[in-house]
Design a protein around this motif. Sequence first.
Motif, PDB file in Angstrom:
ATOM      1  N   LEU A  79       0.945  -1.133   0.001  1.00 45.58           N
ATOM      2  CA  LEU A  79      -0.050   0.051  -0.067  1.00 45.58           C
ATOM      3  C   LEU A  79       0.827   1.311   0.021  1.00 45.58           C
ATOM      4  N   ALA A  80       0.364   2.035  -0.474  1.00 45.26           N
ATOM      5  CA  ALA A  80       1.185   3.529  -0.830  1.00 45.26           C
ATOM      6  C   ALA A  80      -0.070   4.666  -0.006  1.00 45.26           C
ATOM      7  N   SER A  81       0.661   5.776   0.575  1.00 44.13           N
ATOM      8  CA  SER A  81      -0.336   6.669   1.210  1.00 44.13           C
ATOM      9  C   SER A  81       0.839   7.870   1.732  1.00 44.13           C
ATOM     10  N   ALA A  82       0.052   8.996   1.693  1.00 45.24           N
ATOM     11  CA  ALA A  82       0.871  10.247   2.307  1.00 45.24           C
ATOM     12  C   ALA A  82       1.084   9.811   3.688  1.00 45.24           C
ATOM     13  N   ARG A 102       3.151   0.775  -5.401  1.00 37.16           N
ATOM     14  CA  ARG A 102       2.085   0.538  -4.558  1.00 37.16           C
ATOM     15  C   ARG A 102       0.891   1.003  -4.837  1.00 37.16           C
ATOM     16  N   LYS A 145      -2.784   2.699  -3.820  1.00 38.23           N
ATOM     17  CA  LYS A 145      -3.519   3.758  -2.858  1.00 38.23           C
ATOM     18  C   LYS A 145      -4.884   3.005  -2.368  1.00 38.23           C
ATOM     19  N   ARG A 195      -8.658   3.441  -1.297  1.00 41.77           N
ATOM     20  CA  ARG A 195      -9.717   4.581  -1.465  1.00 41.77           C
ATOM     21  C   ARG A 195     -11.022   3.881  -1.057  1.00 41.77           C
ATOM     22  N   THR A 229      -3.404   6.580 -11.738  1.00 37.44           N
ATOM     23  CA  THR A 229      -3.075   6.099 -10.531  1.00 37.44           C
ATOM     24  C   THR A 229      -3.742   5.073 -10.314  1.00 37.44           C
ATOM     25  N   TYR A 274      -5.902   2.509  -7.664  1.00 37.16           N
ATOM     26  CA  TYR A 274      -6.434   2.606  -6.299  1.00 37.16           C
ATOM     27  C   TYR A 274      -7.020   1.207  -5.929  1.00 37.16           C
ATOM     28  N   ASP A 328      -5.111   2.840   7.938  1.00 37.58           N
ATOM     29  CA  ASP A 328      -4.523   4.087   8.264  1.00 37.58           C
ATOM     30  C   ASP A 328      -3.578   4.141   9.427  1.00 37.58           C
ATOM     31  N   LEU A 370      -0.469   2.447   8.428  1.00 37.79           N
ATOM     32  CA  LEU A 370       0.377   3.057   7.456  1.00 37.79           C
ATOM     33  C   LEU A 370       1.297   4.197   8.506  1.00 37.79           C
TER      34      LEU A 370
END
Length: 295
Positions: free
Chosen positions: A66-69, A146, A148, A150, A225, A227, A268, A271
Amino acid sequence: MRATNGRPSRWAGAAVLGLALLLAGAAEANIFGRDDRRDIRPEDGLSGVGVIVCAGTTRRPTGVLLASALLPEDRDYEVIASAAHVFIGPQGRLTECAFRPHGTPDIAAAIIFIESGSRTPYRDRDWHNDWAVAVLDRRLPGDIERLKPRVIDDLAAVALREAGARFMLAGHNGERGPLQMSEHCGPVRKRSSHLNRFDPRVVNHDCDMMPGWSGGPLILRERGTDYMIAVNSQASNAITHVSGRPFSGSLNPNVAIRVDGRFKQAIDRLLRAGAAGVTAHCLVASRDAGPGLPC
Protein backbone atom coordinates in the motif's frame (compact mmCIF):
# COMPACT_ATOMS: atom_id res chain seq x y z
CA MET A 1 -24.40 -15.80 5.63
CA ARG A 2 -27.97 -15.19 6.64
CA ALA A 3 -30.96 -13.78 4.84
CA THR A 4 -32.14 -10.37 5.93
CA ASN A 5 -35.12 -11.86 7.77
CA GLY A 6 -32.72 -13.59 10.19
CA ARG A 7 -33.41 -17.12 8.92
CA PRO A 8 -30.57 -19.11 7.33
CA SER A 9 -30.45 -18.36 3.64
CA ARG A 10 -31.03 -21.29 1.30
CA TRP A 11 -27.89 -20.13 -0.47
CA ALA A 12 -25.74 -20.38 2.67
CA GLY A 13 -24.58 -23.86 1.74
CA ALA A 14 -23.47 -22.56 -1.63
CA ALA A 15 -21.42 -19.85 0.04
CA VAL A 16 -19.66 -22.29 2.33
CA LEU A 17 -18.93 -24.67 -0.51
CA GLY A 18 -17.67 -21.88 -2.74
CA LEU A 19 -15.20 -20.61 -0.17
CA ALA A 20 -14.19 -24.15 0.74
CA LEU A 21 -13.21 -24.69 -2.88
CA LEU A 22 -11.02 -21.60 -2.76
CA LEU A 23 -9.34 -22.74 0.43
CA ALA A 24 -8.89 -26.30 -0.81
CA GLY A 25 -7.19 -25.21 -4.02
CA ALA A 26 -9.72 -26.55 -6.52
CA ALA A 27 -8.49 -26.61 -10.10
CA GLU A 28 -11.53 -24.84 -11.54
CA ALA A 29 -11.94 -21.11 -11.85
CA ASN A 30 -14.79 -18.63 -11.61
CA ILE A 31 -14.93 -17.46 -15.21
CA PHE A 32 -17.42 -14.96 -16.61
CA GLY A 33 -17.85 -15.64 -20.31
CA ARG A 34 -14.47 -15.53 -22.05
CA ASP A 35 -11.52 -16.04 -19.69
CA ASP A 36 -9.51 -12.80 -19.78
CA ARG A 37 -6.83 -13.66 -17.23
CA ARG A 38 -3.26 -13.03 -18.32
CA ASP A 39 0.17 -12.81 -16.71
CA ILE A 40 1.07 -9.48 -15.15
CA ARG A 41 3.68 -7.65 -17.23
CA PRO A 42 6.19 -5.01 -16.07
CA GLU A 43 4.32 -2.27 -17.93
CA ASP A 44 1.15 -3.01 -15.93
CA GLY A 45 2.59 -1.21 -12.90
CA LEU A 46 1.56 -3.95 -10.48
CA SER A 47 4.89 -5.17 -9.12
CA GLY A 48 3.60 -4.52 -5.58
CA VAL A 49 1.13 -7.38 -5.91
CA GLY A 50 2.65 -10.50 -4.41
CA VAL A 51 2.14 -13.79 -2.64
CA ILE A 52 1.89 -14.58 1.07
CA VAL A 53 3.84 -17.62 2.23
CA CYS A 54 3.25 -19.09 5.70
CA ALA A 55 4.76 -22.07 7.52
CA GLY A 56 2.78 -25.29 7.46
CA THR A 57 0.84 -24.68 4.25
CA THR A 58 1.42 -24.84 0.51
CA ARG A 59 -1.22 -22.18 -0.16
CA ARG A 60 0.05 -19.05 -1.91
CA PRO A 61 -2.69 -16.40 -1.62
CA THR A 62 -2.33 -12.77 -2.63
CA GLY A 63 -1.43 -9.51 -0.89
CA VAL A 64 -0.56 -6.01 -2.10
CA LEU A 65 1.75 -3.23 -0.94
CA LEU A 66 0.00 0.00 0.00
CA ALA A 67 1.00 3.60 -0.69
CA SER A 68 -0.18 6.67 1.17
CA ALA A 69 0.85 10.14 2.24
CA LEU A 70 0.51 8.72 5.77
CA LEU A 71 3.66 6.61 5.33
CA PRO A 72 6.63 8.29 7.07
CA GLU A 73 9.61 9.00 4.82
CA ASP A 74 12.01 7.49 7.38
CA ARG A 75 9.99 4.32 8.00
CA ASP A 76 11.59 0.90 8.36
CA TYR A 77 8.43 -1.07 7.52
CA GLU A 78 5.80 -1.60 4.82
CA VAL A 79 2.07 -2.31 4.97
CA ILE A 80 0.13 -4.82 2.88
CA ALA A 81 -3.58 -5.64 2.55
CA SER A 82 -5.14 -9.06 2.04
CA ALA A 83 -8.07 -11.19 3.24
CA ALA A 84 -8.48 -12.51 6.80
CA HIS A 85 -8.88 -16.15 5.73
CA VAL A 86 -5.48 -15.98 4.02
CA PHE A 87 -3.90 -16.27 7.48
CA ILE A 88 -6.12 -19.13 8.70
CA GLY A 89 -5.30 -22.83 8.30
CA PRO A 90 -6.96 -26.08 9.42
CA GLN A 91 -5.32 -25.77 12.86
CA GLY A 92 -6.03 -22.07 13.32
CA ARG A 93 -3.98 -18.96 12.66
CA LEU A 94 -0.94 -19.46 10.42
CA THR A 95 2.46 -18.29 11.65
CA GLU A 96 5.89 -17.43 10.23
CA CYS A 97 4.42 -15.63 7.25
CA ALA A 98 6.26 -13.57 4.65
CA PHE A 99 5.30 -11.42 1.67
CA ARG A 100 6.98 -11.85 -1.71
CA PRO A 101 6.39 -8.92 -4.08
CA HIS A 102 5.53 -10.32 -7.50
CA GLY A 103 6.30 -13.75 -6.04
CA THR A 104 10.04 -13.06 -5.85
CA PRO A 105 11.70 -14.85 -2.87
CA ASP A 106 14.85 -12.70 -3.08
CA ILE A 107 13.04 -9.59 -1.84
CA ALA A 108 10.63 -11.28 0.56
CA ALA A 109 9.89 -9.52 3.86
CA ALA A 110 8.65 -11.13 7.05
CA ILE A 111 5.19 -10.27 8.35
CA ILE A 112 5.53 -9.11 11.95
CA PHE A 113 1.98 -7.98 12.71
CA ILE A 114 -1.52 -8.76 11.38
CA GLU A 115 -4.82 -7.06 12.11
CA SER A 116 -7.92 -8.67 10.65
CA GLY A 117 -11.68 -8.26 10.75
CA SER A 118 -12.46 -11.82 11.83
CA ARG A 119 -10.80 -14.95 13.20
CA THR A 120 -13.05 -17.33 11.29
CA PRO A 121 -14.93 -15.63 8.44
CA TYR A 122 -15.64 -18.93 6.72
CA ARG A 123 -16.92 -20.64 9.87
CA ASP A 124 -18.94 -17.84 11.43
CA ARG A 125 -20.34 -16.53 8.13
CA ASP A 126 -18.63 -13.28 8.96
CA TRP A 127 -17.86 -12.66 5.29
CA HIS A 128 -17.95 -8.86 5.29
CA ASN A 129 -15.10 -8.81 7.85
CA ASP A 130 -12.81 -10.99 5.71
CA TRP A 131 -10.06 -8.36 5.53
CA ALA A 132 -6.51 -8.19 6.90
CA VAL A 133 -3.79 -5.54 7.11
CA ALA A 134 -0.22 -6.64 7.86
CA VAL A 135 3.08 -4.93 8.67
CA LEU A 136 6.36 -6.08 7.10
CA ASP A 137 9.64 -6.08 9.02
CA ARG A 138 11.54 -3.84 6.61
CA ARG A 139 11.25 -1.27 3.88
CA LEU A 140 11.17 -2.62 0.33
CA PRO A 141 12.78 -1.03 -2.76
CA GLY A 142 11.15 2.21 -3.85
CA ASP A 143 10.67 1.11 -7.46
CA ILE A 144 8.05 -1.46 -6.44
CA GLU A 145 4.62 -0.06 -7.32
CA ARG A 146 2.22 0.43 -4.42
CA LEU A 147 -1.55 0.91 -4.53
CA LYS A 148 -3.41 3.72 -2.78
CA PRO A 149 -6.39 2.59 -0.67
CA ARG A 150 -9.60 4.44 -1.54
CA VAL A 151 -13.11 4.39 -0.11
CA ILE A 152 -15.78 4.00 -2.80
CA ASP A 153 -19.18 2.59 -1.89
CA ASP A 154 -20.58 -0.32 -3.88
CA LEU A 155 -23.18 1.69 -5.82
CA ALA A 156 -20.65 4.38 -6.74
CA ALA A 157 -18.20 1.72 -7.91
CA VAL A 158 -20.82 0.20 -10.22
CA ALA A 159 -21.72 3.65 -11.54
CA LEU A 160 -18.07 4.38 -12.29
CA ARG A 161 -17.73 1.18 -14.27
CA GLU A 162 -20.91 1.82 -16.21
CA ALA A 163 -19.53 5.27 -17.05
CA GLY A 164 -16.41 3.70 -18.56
CA ALA A 165 -13.94 3.62 -15.66
CA ARG A 166 -11.28 0.90 -15.83
CA PHE A 167 -11.18 -1.76 -13.14
CA MET A 168 -9.08 -4.91 -12.77
CA LEU A 169 -8.36 -7.69 -10.30
CA ALA A 170 -4.88 -9.06 -9.58
CA GLY A 171 -4.05 -12.38 -7.99
CA HIS A 172 -1.86 -15.44 -7.76
CA ASN A 173 -3.08 -18.02 -10.25
CA GLY A 174 -3.34 -21.20 -8.21
CA GLU A 175 -0.82 -22.40 -5.67
CA ARG A 176 2.02 -22.76 -8.18
CA GLY A 177 1.07 -20.50 -11.04
CA PRO A 178 2.10 -16.96 -11.99
CA LEU A 179 0.69 -13.66 -10.79
CA GLN A 180 -2.06 -12.61 -13.15
CA MET A 181 -4.68 -9.96 -13.74
CA SER A 182 -8.24 -9.96 -15.03
CA GLU A 183 -8.59 -6.66 -16.82
CA HIS A 184 -12.00 -6.54 -18.55
CA CYS A 185 -14.13 -6.67 -15.46
CA GLY A 186 -15.22 -4.79 -12.37
CA PRO A 187 -18.04 -4.13 -9.90
CA VAL A 188 -21.49 -5.43 -10.84
CA ARG A 189 -24.96 -4.55 -9.65
CA LYS A 190 -26.36 -6.78 -6.93
CA ARG A 191 -29.42 -8.83 -7.79
CA SER A 192 -32.25 -10.10 -5.63
CA SER A 193 -30.73 -13.60 -5.76
CA HIS A 194 -27.33 -12.49 -4.42
CA LEU A 195 -26.47 -13.49 -0.88
CA ASN A 196 -25.20 -10.04 0.03
CA ARG A 197 -27.68 -7.93 -1.91
CA PHE A 198 -28.36 -5.64 1.08
CA ASP A 199 -24.79 -5.51 2.39
CA PRO A 200 -22.96 -2.34 1.29
CA ARG A 201 -19.73 -3.48 2.99
CA VAL A 202 -18.94 -5.76 0.06
CA VAL A 203 -18.81 -5.25 -3.67
CA ASN A 204 -19.66 -7.99 -6.15
CA HIS A 205 -17.54 -8.30 -9.28
CA ASP A 206 -17.24 -10.34 -12.45
CA CYS A 207 -13.44 -10.58 -12.63
CA ASP A 208 -12.08 -14.00 -13.64
CA MET A 209 -10.22 -15.77 -10.85
CA MET A 210 -9.36 -19.09 -9.26
CA PRO A 211 -7.93 -20.36 -5.94
CA GLY A 212 -4.93 -18.23 -5.02
CA TRP A 213 -6.65 -14.94 -5.84
CA SER A 214 -7.90 -14.55 -2.25
CA GLY A 215 -6.69 -11.22 -0.87
CA GLY A 216 -5.95 -9.82 -4.32
CA PRO A 217 -6.75 -6.13 -4.89
CA LEU A 218 -9.77 -4.96 -6.83
CA ILE A 219 -8.24 -1.94 -8.57
CA LEU A 220 -9.62 1.26 -10.03
CA ARG A 221 -7.21 2.86 -12.49
CA GLU A 222 -8.00 6.57 -12.74
CA ARG A 223 -5.88 9.32 -14.34
CA GLY A 224 -2.75 7.20 -14.16
CA THR A 225 -3.18 6.22 -10.49
CA ASP A 226 -4.08 2.75 -9.22
CA TYR A 227 -6.45 2.63 -6.25
CA MET A 228 -7.25 -0.45 -4.19
CA ILE A 229 -10.99 -0.23 -3.48
CA ALA A 230 -11.46 -3.77 -2.08
CA VAL A 231 -9.73 -7.11 -1.45
CA ASN A 232 -10.94 -10.30 -3.09
CA SER A 233 -12.66 -12.61 -0.63
CA GLN A 234 -14.71 -15.45 -2.07
CA ALA A 235 -16.57 -17.12 -4.87
CA SER A 236 -19.96 -18.01 -3.45
CA ASN A 237 -21.23 -20.32 -6.17
CA ALA A 238 -22.16 -23.93 -5.61
CA ILE A 239 -20.61 -24.69 -9.01
CA THR A 240 -17.21 -23.35 -10.00
CA HIS A 241 -16.68 -22.37 -13.60
CA VAL A 242 -14.00 -23.60 -15.95
CA SER A 243 -12.59 -21.51 -18.75
CA GLY A 244 -15.12 -20.90 -21.49
CA ARG A 245 -18.18 -21.83 -19.43
CA PRO A 246 -20.46 -18.79 -19.08
CA PHE A 247 -21.33 -17.57 -15.62
CA SER A 248 -24.98 -17.69 -14.58
CA GLY A 249 -26.16 -14.28 -13.43
CA SER A 250 -28.70 -15.93 -11.15
CA LEU A 251 -25.89 -17.15 -8.90
CA ASN A 252 -23.77 -15.08 -6.56
CA PRO A 253 -20.77 -13.46 -8.27
CA ASN A 254 -17.31 -13.07 -6.81
CA VAL A 255 -17.14 -10.93 -3.68
CA ALA A 256 -14.58 -8.37 -2.48
CA ILE A 257 -14.44 -6.57 0.87
CA ARG A 258 -14.53 -2.80 0.42
CA VAL A 259 -12.01 -0.43 1.94
CA ASP A 260 -14.20 1.16 4.62
CA GLY A 261 -14.99 1.19 8.33
CA ARG A 262 -12.63 -0.79 10.57
CA PHE A 263 -10.71 -1.97 7.51
CA LYS A 264 -9.88 1.62 6.53
CA GLN A 265 -9.09 2.55 10.14
CA ALA A 266 -6.62 -0.33 10.43
CA ILE A 267 -4.98 0.64 7.13
CA ASP A 268 -4.54 4.27 8.18
CA ARG A 269 -3.25 3.46 11.67
CA LEU A 270 -0.68 0.94 10.46
CA LEU A 271 0.44 3.15 7.58
CA ARG A 272 1.20 5.92 10.09
CA ALA A 273 3.05 3.88 12.72
CA GLY A 274 3.59 0.31 11.58
CA ALA A 275 3.58 -2.11 14.50
CA ALA A 276 5.04 0.43 16.96
CA GLY A 277 3.58 0.06 20.44
CA VAL A 278 1.81 -3.22 19.65
CA THR A 279 2.88 -6.12 21.86
CA ALA A 280 0.72 -8.81 20.22
CA HIS A 281 1.62 -10.44 16.90
CA CYS A 282 -1.99 -10.48 15.76
CA LEU A 283 -5.20 -8.59 16.59
CA VAL A 284 -8.81 -8.98 15.52
CA ALA A 285 -10.91 -5.83 15.19
CA SER A 286 -13.57 -5.58 17.90
CA ARG A 287 -17.23 -5.41 16.91
CA ASP A 288 -17.56 -1.95 18.47
CA ALA A 289 -15.17 0.99 18.52
CA GLY A 290 -12.96 -0.62 21.13
CA PRO A 291 -9.37 -1.82 20.71
CA GLY A 292 -8.56 -4.98 18.81
CA LEU A 293 -8.56 -8.35 20.55
CA PRO A 294 -5.63 -10.82 20.49
CA CYS A 295 -6.00 -13.48 17.81
